[in-house]
Every structure is written in structure tokens, then in C-alpha cells.
Design a protein around this motif. Structure first.
Motif, PDB file in Angstrom:
ATOM      1  N   SER A  43      34.137  68.866  24.324  1.00 60.47           N
ATOM      2  CA  SER A  43      33.775  69.026  22.991  1.00 60.47           C
ATOM      3  C   SER A  43      33.575  70.163  23.142  1.00 60.47           C
ATOM      4  O   SER A  43      32.962  71.050  24.304  1.00 60.47           O
ATOM      5  CB  SER A  43      32.302  68.107  22.474  1.00 60.47           C
ATOM      6  OG  SER A  43      31.656  68.426  21.691  1.00 60.47           O
ATOM      7  N   SER A  44      33.097  71.042  21.736  1.00 63.73           N
ATOM      8  CA  SER A  44      32.679  73.092  22.325  1.00 63.73           C
ATOM      9  C   SER A  44      31.601  72.977  22.335  1.00 63.73           C
ATOM     10  O   SER A  44      30.968  73.809  22.553  1.00 63.73           O
ATOM     11  CB  SER A  44      33.534  73.429  20.914  1.00 63.73           C
ATOM     12  OG  SER A  44      32.518  73.186  19.729  1.00 63.73           O
ATOM     13  N   ARG A  45      31.327  71.410  22.052  1.00 63.93           N
ATOM     14  CA  ARG A  45      29.165  71.811  21.703  1.00 63.93           C
ATOM     15  C   ARG A  45      28.378  71.269  23.349  1.00 63.93           C
ATOM     16  O   ARG A  45      28.333  71.699  23.690  1.00 63.93           O
ATOM     17  CB  ARG A  45      28.414  70.773  21.179  1.00 63.93           C
ATOM     18  CG  ARG A  45      27.371  70.942  21.305  1.00 63.93           C
ATOM     19  CD  ARG A  45      26.392  71.952  21.493  1.00 63.93           C
ATOM     20  NE  ARG A  45      26.638  72.306  19.900  1.00 63.93           N
ATOM     21  CZ  ARG A  45      25.865  73.847  19.490  1.00 63.93           C
ATOM     22  NH1 ARG A  45      25.166  73.890  20.469  1.00 63.93           N
ATOM     23  NH2 ARG A  45      26.343  73.713  17.666  1.00 63.93           N
ATOM     24  N   ILE A  46      29.579  70.616  24.359  1.00 58.30           N
ATOM     25  CA  ILE A  46      28.936  69.934  25.370  1.00 58.30           C
ATOM     26  C   ILE A  46      30.135  70.549  26.701  1.00 58.30           C
ATOM     27  O   ILE A  46      28.828  70.805  28.110  1.00 58.30           O
ATOM     28  CB  ILE A  46      29.427  68.229  25.332  1.00 58.30           C
ATOM     29  CG1 ILE A  46      28.456  68.117  24.449  1.00 58.30           C
ATOM     30  CG2 ILE A  46      28.775  67.844  26.317  1.00 58.30           C
ATOM     31  CD1 ILE A  46      26.647  67.819  24.251  1.00 58.30           C
ATOM     32  N   ASN A  47      31.130  70.778  26.507  1.00 60.54           N
ATOM     33  CA  ASN A  47      31.776  71.544  28.131  1.00 60.54           C
ATOM     34  C   ASN A  47      31.507  72.734  28.479  1.00 60.54           C
ATOM     35  O   ASN A  47      31.053  74.124  27.447  1.00 60.54           O
ATOM     36  CB  ASN A  47      33.544  70.574  27.642  1.00 60.54           C
ATOM     37  CG  ASN A  47      32.922  69.295  27.584  1.00 60.54           C
ATOM     38  OD1 ASN A  47      33.847  68.802  26.997  1.00 60.54           O
ATOM     39  ND2 ASN A  47      34.047  68.688  29.118  1.00 60.54           N
ATOM     40  N   TRP A  48      32.066  73.047  29.771  1.00 57.71           N
ATOM     41  CA  TRP A  48      31.711  74.162  30.141  1.00 57.71           C
ATOM     42  C   TRP A  48      33.222  74.661  30.139  1.00 57.71           C
ATOM     43  O   TRP A  48      34.080  74.048  30.624  1.00 57.71           O
ATOM     44  CB  TRP A  48      30.978  74.667  31.334  1.00 57.71           C
ATOM     45  CG  TRP A  48      29.251  73.788  31.342  1.00 57.71           C
ATOM     46  CD1 TRP A  48      28.611  72.286  31.305  1.00 57.71           C
ATOM     47  CD2 TRP A  48      28.584  74.746  30.344  1.00 57.71           C
ATOM     48  NE1 TRP A  48      27.306  72.308  30.760  1.00 57.71           N
ATOM     49  CE2 TRP A  48      27.104  73.920  30.370  1.00 57.71           C
ATOM     50  CE3 TRP A  48      27.974  76.368  30.116  1.00 57.71           C
ATOM     51  CZ2 TRP A  48      26.259  73.881  29.562  1.00 57.71           C
ATOM     52  CZ3 TRP A  48      26.828  76.308  29.588  1.00 57.71           C
ATOM     53  CH2 TRP A  48      25.916  75.050  29.388  1.00 57.71           C
ATOM     54  N   VAL A  49      33.170  76.123  30.505  1.00 57.97           N
ATOM     55  CA  VAL A  49      34.385  76.919  31.299  1.00 57.97           C
ATOM     56  C   VAL A  49      34.923  76.301  32.476  1.00 57.97           C
ATOM     57  O   VAL A  49      34.025  76.348  33.308  1.00 57.97           O
ATOM     58  CB  VAL A  49      34.826  77.932  30.998  1.00 57.97           C
ATOM     59  CG1 VAL A  49      35.699  78.308  31.548  1.00 57.97           C
ATOM     60  CG2 VAL A  49      34.631  78.314  29.354  1.00 57.97           C
ATOM     61  N   GLY A  50      36.006  75.570  32.929  1.00 58.72           N
ATOM     62  CA  GLY A  50      35.648  75.050  34.116  1.00 58.72           C
ATOM     63  C   GLY A  50      35.774  73.303  34.306  1.00 58.72           C
ATOM     64  O   GLY A  50      36.288  73.001  35.655  1.00 58.72           O
ATOM     65  N   ASP A  51      35.178  73.090  33.122  1.00 57.21           N
ATOM     66  CA  ASP A  51      35.336  71.688  33.522  1.00 57.21           C
ATOM     67  C   ASP A  51      36.811  71.334  33.292  1.00 57.21           C
ATOM     68  O   ASP A  51      37.671  71.059  32.720  1.00 57.21           O
ATOM     69  CB  ASP A  51      34.539  70.871  31.646  1.00 57.21           C
ATOM     70  CG  ASP A  51      32.633  71.143  32.059  1.00 57.21           C
ATOM     71  OD1 ASP A  51      33.057  71.700  33.167  1.00 57.21           O
ATOM     72  OD2 ASP A  51      32.573  70.463  31.679  1.00 57.21           O
ATOM     73  N   ARG A  52      36.588  69.923  34.544  1.00 54.33           N
ATOM     74  CA  ARG A  52      38.588  68.826  34.506  1.00 54.33           C
ATOM     75  C   ARG A  52      39.099  68.027  33.045  1.00 54.33           C
ATOM     76  O   ARG A  52      37.950  67.411  33.075  1.00 54.33           O
ATOM     77  CB  ARG A  52      38.973  69.112  35.250  1.00 54.33           C
ATOM     78  CG  ARG A  52      37.626  69.766  37.279  1.00 54.33           C
ATOM     79  CD  ARG A  52      37.878  68.729  38.363  1.00 54.33           C
ATOM     80  NE  ARG A  52      37.736  69.345  39.029  1.00 54.33           N
ATOM     81  CZ  ARG A  52      37.768  69.033  40.506  1.00 54.33           C
ATOM     82  NH1 ARG A  52      37.788  67.889  40.628  1.00 54.33           N
ATOM     83  NH2 ARG A  52      37.559  69.716  41.963  1.00 54.33           N
TER      84      ARG A  52
END
Length: 199
Positions: A43-52
């Protein structure tokens, strides 16, 4: 002497004509589109750059005349970029996959979402780029929401500007569906169309 040179040039030309062209190198990458089933919700609300992220190949993918990934192959990647939603501006997310099993280690492989600019937006839902599964799961997204802001409805009511009695349980799929409309929410089980990028 001139006759000998003519014979030599003709022979050389015939020899070069029978050298096979490097077909594999030319055909190994053609920006092919292919489908995967997401194993990790994003989700664009929850995930961060680099999350697998992980996905499963839903159809065989020919990488070259000598190499084909079978359906069911596991693909691994990461969140490459995220844009949070803002007022009158929906969120978006970019994914990049760089590993595929059973490809040998260190084999070049890069794929991204098959949209014109590589970004996935909520408006892409139920298009050729993104098919929502009726059996989707957002469990991991729900867990991240609770880690970020907890599961207290009063807190969420304040964030969303709503009466807390009207908000469903934060850990439920209904919450993710109804109160994150401006952000991309891809569930596990959803089908995404990816594009193989040429190195």
C-alpha cells in the motif's frame, strides 16, 4: 594475382554468410509483459521504500530461446518508490523485481509494473495492469497500520475526521477498503501485469 584475390574475397564472403547470427542476444529481452500473483500485499499509505515484496509467476515466461521460467516461479523484489496521497492527489507506488527462482544466481532480471510510467495508482484497479482477487488478503497491511497508529478507533476517528462509532475494526479488510481510498492497496492474491526491462 588479381584472380587469387577475387577467389579469396568470394570464399570469405561465403564463410561469413554461414556464421549464425547472435539470435539469443537479440531475442533475450523484448520488454515482455507477463502476469504475477502477489504474495505480499502493498500500500502507498503503509509501505516504505525498500520493503520486500514477493509474487508468483502465473504463466511461463520465455527469457531467451534457451531459458524459460515456469509458471509458479517465485519472484522477489522491493518497493522502489512511494508517493503518499495528499489533498486531491492520490497515492501511487512503484515495485521492482530483481530475483526469480529457479534462475541461476546473478542472472540479470529486472521487472516493473506494466503501466506507461511504471507507477501503480488506485485508478489502475481492475484494469489490464491490476486485477483484484475476491480472495485477496490485506492482513500484513493491517498489522503495519496498527504498528504505525495502533488500533484505537478514537485515534483513527481523529485522523480521518469521523465519528469513532462509524469506523470498522482497524484490523479488518473493510477498514482498508473503505478508509484508504486515495492510496493504492494491493492485496495478496491480486494479479499484477509486469514488464521485463532490458538491461
Amino acid at each position: 594475382m588479381m584472380k587469387a584475390w577475387v577467389i579469396f574475397l568470394v570464399a570469405a564472403g561465403l564463410w561469413l554468410a554461414f556464421i549464425p547470427a547472435p539470435v539469443a542476444a537479440q531475442n533475450s529481452c523484448q520488454n515482455k509483459g507477463f502476469a504475477v500473483i502477489m504474495a505480499t500485499p502493498v500500500s502507498s499509505r503503509i509501505n516504505w521504500v525498500g520493503d520486500r515484496v514477493e509474487a508468483v509467476l502465473s504463466e511461463p515466461l520465455a527469457l531467451s530461446p534457451q531459458s524459460t521460467l515456469p509458471a509458479g516461479s517465485l519472484m522477489k523484489g522491493r518497493v522502489a518508490a512511494v508517493k503518499l496521497s495528499a489533498r486531491n492527489k492520490p497515492g501511487s507506488i512503484r515495485l521492482q523485481f530483481t530475483l526469480a527462482s529457479p534462475l541461476p544466481p546473478h542472472t540479470p532480471f529486472i521487472a516493473q509494473i506494466n503501466t506507461p510510467d511504471g507507477w501503480l495508482r488506485q485508478t489502475d484497479e481492475n484494469t489490464n495492469s491490476w486485477t483484484v482477487s475476491p480472495l485477496r488478503s490485506t492482513r500484513l497491511l493491517n498489522q503495519k497500520i496498527q504498528q504505525r497508529l495502533g488500533s484505537d478507533r478514537a485515534v483513527w476517528a481523529s485522523v480521518l475526521g469521523l465519528n469513532q462509532n462509524t469506523i470498522p475494526a482497524v484490523e479488518s479488510d473493510r477498514f482498508m477498503r473503505d478508509y484508504n481510498r486515495n492510496d493504492v492497496m494491493v492485496g495478496a492474491g491480486d494479479r499484477l501485469q509486469l514488464q521485463l526491462l532490458c538491461p
